[in-house]
Design a protein around this motif. Structure first.
Motif, PDB file in Angstrom:
ATOM      1  N   ARG A 149       0.842  -1.199   0.000  1.00 41.75           N
ATOM      2  CA  ARG A 149       0.000   0.000   0.000  1.00 41.75           C
ATOM      3  C   ARG A 149       0.872   1.242   0.000  1.00 41.75           C
ATOM      4  NH1 ARG A 149      -5.402  -0.109   0.607  1.00 41.75           N
ATOM      5  NH2 ARG A 149      -6.395   1.920   0.776  1.00 41.75           N
ATOM      6  N   LEU A 150       0.556   2.173  -0.885  1.00 42.50           N
ATOM      7  CA  LEU A 150       1.332   3.412  -0.966  1.00 42.50           C
ATOM      8  C   LEU A 150       0.765   4.470  -0.030  1.00 42.50           C
ATOM      9  CD1 LEU A 150       1.859   3.830  -4.818  1.00 42.50           C
ATOM     10  CD2 LEU A 150       3.633   3.407  -3.119  1.00 42.50           C
ATOM     11  N   PRO A 151       1.645   5.259   0.603  1.00 40.52           N
ATOM     12  CA  PRO A 151       1.155   6.436   1.319  1.00 40.52           C
ATOM     13  C   PRO A 151       0.688   7.457   0.269  1.00 40.52           C
ATOM     14  CG  PRO A 151       3.561   6.313   1.416  1.00 40.52           C
ATOM     15  CD  PRO A 151       3.092   5.097   0.692  1.00 40.52           C
ATOM     16  N   VAL A 152      -0.550   7.887   0.360  1.00 36.19           N
ATOM     17  CA  VAL A 152      -1.154   8.720  -0.692  1.00 36.19           C
ATOM     18  C   VAL A 152      -1.231  10.179  -0.247  1.00 36.19           C
ATOM     19  CG1 VAL A 152      -3.241   9.060  -2.086  1.00 36.19           C
ATOM     20  CG2 VAL A 152      -2.499   6.751  -1.512  1.00 36.19           C
ATOM     21  N   GLU A 153      -0.918  11.076  -1.182  1.00 35.79           N
ATOM     22  CA  GLU A 153      -1.048  12.518  -0.940  1.00 35.79           C
ATOM     23  C   GLU A 153      -2.221  13.056  -1.763  1.00 35.79           C
ATOM     24  OE1 GLU A 153       0.503  13.831   1.354  1.00 35.79           O
ATOM     25  OE2 GLU A 153       2.423  12.837   1.614  1.00 35.79           O
ATOM     26  N   ALA A 154      -2.691  14.237  -1.382  1.00 41.15           N
ATOM     27  CA  ALA A 154      -3.876  14.827  -2.023  1.00 41.15           C
ATOM     28  C   ALA A 154      -3.693  15.017  -3.532  1.00 41.15           C
ATOM     29  CB  ALA A 154      -4.215  16.156  -1.363  1.00 41.15           C
ATOM     30  N   TRP A 155      -2.447  15.277  -3.955  1.00 43.21           N
ATOM     31  CA  TRP A 155      -2.207  15.586  -5.375  1.00 43.21           C
ATOM     32  C   TRP A 155      -2.010  14.325  -6.229  1.00 43.21           C
ATOM     33  CZ3 TRP A 155       1.115  17.135  -1.383  1.00 43.21           C
ATOM     34  CH2 TRP A 155       2.273  16.360  -1.224  1.00 43.21           C
ATOM     35  N   ASP A 156      -1.942  13.150  -5.603  1.00 45.64           N
ATOM     36  CA  ASP A 156      -1.715  11.918  -6.357  1.00 45.64           C
ATOM     37  C   ASP A 156      -2.918  11.577  -7.231  1.00 45.64           C
ATOM     38  OD1 ASP A 156       0.821  11.431  -5.331  1.00 45.64           O
ATOM     39  OD2 ASP A 156       0.046  10.330  -3.608  1.00 45.64           O
ATOM     40  N   VAL A 157      -2.643  11.182  -8.464  1.00 46.94           N
ATOM     41  CA  VAL A 157      -3.703  10.782  -9.388  1.00 46.94           C
ATOM     42  C   VAL A 157      -3.624   9.267  -9.585  1.00 46.94           C
ATOM     43  CG1 VAL A 157      -4.632  11.045 -11.727  1.00 46.94           C
ATOM     44  CG2 VAL A 157      -3.576  13.012 -10.573  1.00 46.94           C
ATOM     45  N   PRO A 158      -4.638   8.504  -9.110  1.00 45.78           N
ATOM     46  CA  PRO A 158      -4.603   7.053  -9.320  1.00 45.78           C
ATOM     47  C   PRO A 158      -4.783   6.720 -10.803  1.00 45.78           C
ATOM     48  CG  PRO A 158      -6.674   7.716  -8.313  1.00 45.78           C
ATOM     49  CD  PRO A 158      -5.825   8.951  -8.393  1.00 45.78           C
ATOM     50  N   LEU A 159      -4.302   5.556 -11.199  1.00 44.61           N
ATOM     51  CA  LEU A 159      -4.374   5.147 -12.600  1.00 44.61           C
ATOM     52  C   LEU A 159      -5.478   4.125 -12.805  1.00 44.61           C
ATOM     53  CD1 LEU A 159      -0.539   4.687 -13.256  1.00 44.61           C
ATOM     54  CD2 LEU A 159      -1.973   6.629 -13.927  1.00 44.61           C
ATOM     55  N   PRO A 160      -6.240   4.222 -13.918  1.00 42.69           N
ATOM     56  CA  PRO A 160      -7.281   3.235 -14.194  1.00 42.69           C
ATOM     57  C   PRO A 160      -6.725   1.924 -14.747  1.00 42.69           C
ATOM     58  CG  PRO A 160      -7.247   4.896 -15.923  1.00 42.69           C
ATOM     59  CD  PRO A 160      -6.229   5.315 -14.906  1.00 42.69           C
ATOM     60  N   HIS A 161      -5.483   1.970 -15.260  1.00 41.87           N
ATOM     61  CA  HIS A 161      -4.839   0.786 -15.842  1.00 41.87           C
ATOM     62  C   HIS A 161      -3.360   0.774 -15.469  1.00 41.87           C
ATOM     63  CE1 HIS A 161      -8.170   0.008 -18.744  1.00 41.87           C
ATOM     64  NE2 HIS A 161      -8.270   1.323 -18.724  1.00 41.87           N
ATOM     65  N   ILE A 162      -2.853  -0.397 -15.120  1.00 45.81           N
ATOM     66  CA  ILE A 162      -1.407  -0.593 -14.994  1.00 45.81           C
ATOM     67  C   ILE A 162      -1.080  -1.923 -15.660  1.00 45.81           C
ATOM     68  CG2 ILE A 162       0.541  -0.996 -13.420  1.00 45.81           C
ATOM     69  CD1 ILE A 162      -0.765   0.952 -11.452  1.00 45.81           C
ATOM     70  N   LEU A 163      -0.070  -1.900 -16.526  1.00 44.08           N
ATOM     71  CA  LEU A 163       0.379  -3.121 -17.191  1.00 44.08           C
ATOM     72  C   LEU A 163       1.701  -3.560 -16.585  1.00 44.08           C
ATOM     73  CD1 LEU A 163      -0.188  -2.243 -20.978  1.00 44.08           C
ATOM     74  CD2 LEU A 163      -1.763  -3.377 -19.414  1.00 44.08           C
ATOM     75  N   THR A 164       1.779  -4.835 -16.237  1.00 37.46           N
ATOM     76  CA  THR A 164       3.036  -5.444 -15.800  1.00 37.46           C
ATOM     77  C   THR A 164       3.251  -6.681 -16.664  1.00 37.46           C
ATOM     78  OG1 THR A 164       2.103  -6.966 -14.171  1.00 37.46           O
ATOM     79  CG2 THR A 164       2.524  -4.705 -13.406  1.00 37.46           C
ATOM     80  N   PRO A 165       4.408  -7.319 -16.568  1.00 34.54           N
ATOM     81  CA  PRO A 165       4.621  -8.527 -17.373  1.00 34.54           C
ATOM     82  C   PRO A 165       3.639  -9.648 -17.061  1.00 34.54           C
ATOM     83  CG  PRO A 165       6.712  -7.673 -16.571  1.00 34.54           C
ATOM     84  CD  PRO A 165       5.649  -6.882 -15.885  1.00 34.54           C
ATOM     85  N   SER A 166       3.021  -9.637 -15.869  1.00 32.67           N
ATOM     86  CA  SER A 166       2.149 -10.764 -15.500  1.00 32.67           C
ATOM     87  C   SER A 166       0.657 -10.474 -15.597  1.00 32.67           C
ATOM     88  CB  SER A 166       2.462 -11.235 -14.072  1.00 32.67           C
ATOM     89  OG  SER A 166       2.071 -10.256 -13.140  1.00 32.67           O
ATOM     90  N   ARG A 167       0.280  -9.192 -15.709  1.00 31.51           N
ATOM     91  CA  ARG A 167      -1.163  -8.929 -15.791  1.00 31.51           C
ATOM     92  C   ARG A 167      -1.490  -7.496 -16.211  1.00 31.51           C
ATOM     93  NH1 ARG A 167      -4.002  -8.930  -9.846  1.00 31.51           N
ATOM     94  NH2 ARG A 167      -5.727  -8.049 -11.031  1.00 31.51           N
ATOM     95  N   HIS A 168      -2.748  -7.313 -16.590  1.00 35.84           N
ATOM     96  CA  HIS A 168      -3.311  -5.999 -16.875  1.00 35.84           C
ATOM     97  C   HIS A 168      -4.225  -5.659 -15.699  1.00 35.84           C
ATOM     98  CE1 HIS A 168      -5.685  -3.248 -19.910  1.00 35.84           C
ATOM     99  NE2 HIS A 168      -5.571  -2.717 -18.710  1.00 35.84           N
ATOM    100  N   TRP A 169      -3.786  -4.726 -14.869  1.00 41.58           N
ATOM    101  CA  TRP A 169      -4.596  -4.276 -13.741  1.00 41.58           C
ATOM    102  C   TRP A 169      -5.607  -3.252 -14.237  1.00 41.58           C
ATOM    103  CZ3 TRP A 169      -3.476  -5.696  -8.521  1.00 41.58           C
ATOM    104  CH2 TRP A 169      -2.287  -6.433  -8.346  1.00 41.58           C
ATOM    105  N   ARG A 170      -6.883  -3.385 -13.809  1.00 44.58           N
ATOM    106  CA  ARG A 170      -7.920  -2.411 -14.202  1.00 44.58           C
ATOM    107  C   ARG A 170      -8.686  -1.990 -12.962  1.00 44.58           C
ATOM    108  NH1 ARG A 170      -8.345  -6.255 -18.293  1.00 44.58           N
ATOM    109  NH2 ARG A 170      -8.198  -5.465 -20.431  1.00 44.58           N
ATOM    110  N   TRP A 171      -8.993  -0.701 -12.893  1.00 39.80           N
ATOM    111  CA  TRP A 171      -9.825  -0.203 -11.785  1.00 39.80           C
ATOM    112  C   TRP A 171     -11.004   0.595 -12.316  1.00 39.80           C
ATOM    113  CZ3 TRP A 171      -4.510  -0.343 -11.643  1.00 39.80           C
ATOM    114  CH2 TRP A 171      -3.939  -1.158 -10.655  1.00 39.80           C
TER     115      TRP A 171
END
Length: 197
Positions: free
Chosen positions: A175-197
């Protein structure tokens, strides 16, 4: 104030730890990771439907983006690279990138296209923005290098681009420590999967 300092210290420690982990990957591991990522990239409907894609050149152990750039060129898509804005500190411009594009090192030592106003694409006209990241978590939060360049880009008024983070699997943290200015991503690609939110 203490909690903000504590959060910043946690973020700095995570940056150091994850950057060391990805730099420790062997050439073979890097190549395999890049090939696996490419298949997720090419299968993504967001990428398939895009004609203008912002990518970046990998540094510091980041997963190799050159195969993604080559795939976009082969499919007739326009590729854009980030350039540090010459007049607005902390902001990026996106310039058309071709094999023959003249390059120079920016203040961080990263290669970027030589500024040419005719090659600039307004960020609101880009379909997909692939973002570098140092670490990410299962909630789609992204930890960058700390300059805020992509957080500012992703909050541009009128932006229609889909942001997609690119990372090695070893860059996932609990879990990342989150700041007010952080923009979460709807997609992250890694070698093992496509993360979607």
């Amino acid at each position: 104030m203490t909690s903000l300092n504590q959060s910043q210290q946690q973020r700095q420690a995570l940056r150091k730890q994850v950057r060391q982990a990805r730099r420790a990957l062997s050439d073979d591991q890097q190549r395999c990771a890049s090939e696996a990522l490419l298949s997720y990239f090419c299968e993504s409907s967001e990428v398939k439907n895009a004609s203008r894609i912002a990518l970046y050149l990998s540094v510091d152990g980041e997963i190799d983006t050159q195969p993604l750039i080559d795939a976009c060129w082969q499919q007739g898509k326009e590729v854009f690279l980030p350039v540090l804005h010459p007049f607005t500190p902390g902001h990026l411009l996106f310039l058309l990138y071709r094999k023959e594009t003249p390059m120079k090192a920016n203040t961080y030592g990263i290669a970027e296209p030589v500024l040419d106003v005719t090659a600039v694409c307004p960020v609101t006209e880009i379909d997909v923005i692939c973002t570098p990241l140092v670490a990410f978590d299962a909630q789609g939060q992204r930890l960058g290098m700390g300059g805020g360049y992509y957080d500012r880009t992703l909050t541009t008024k009128g932006l229609k681009a889909t942001p997609i983070g690119l990372a090695h699997d070893c860059q996932q943290v609990e879990r990342l420590p989150v700041e007010a200015w952080d923009v979460p991503l709807p997609h992250i690609l890694t070698p093992s999967r496509h993360w979607r939110w």
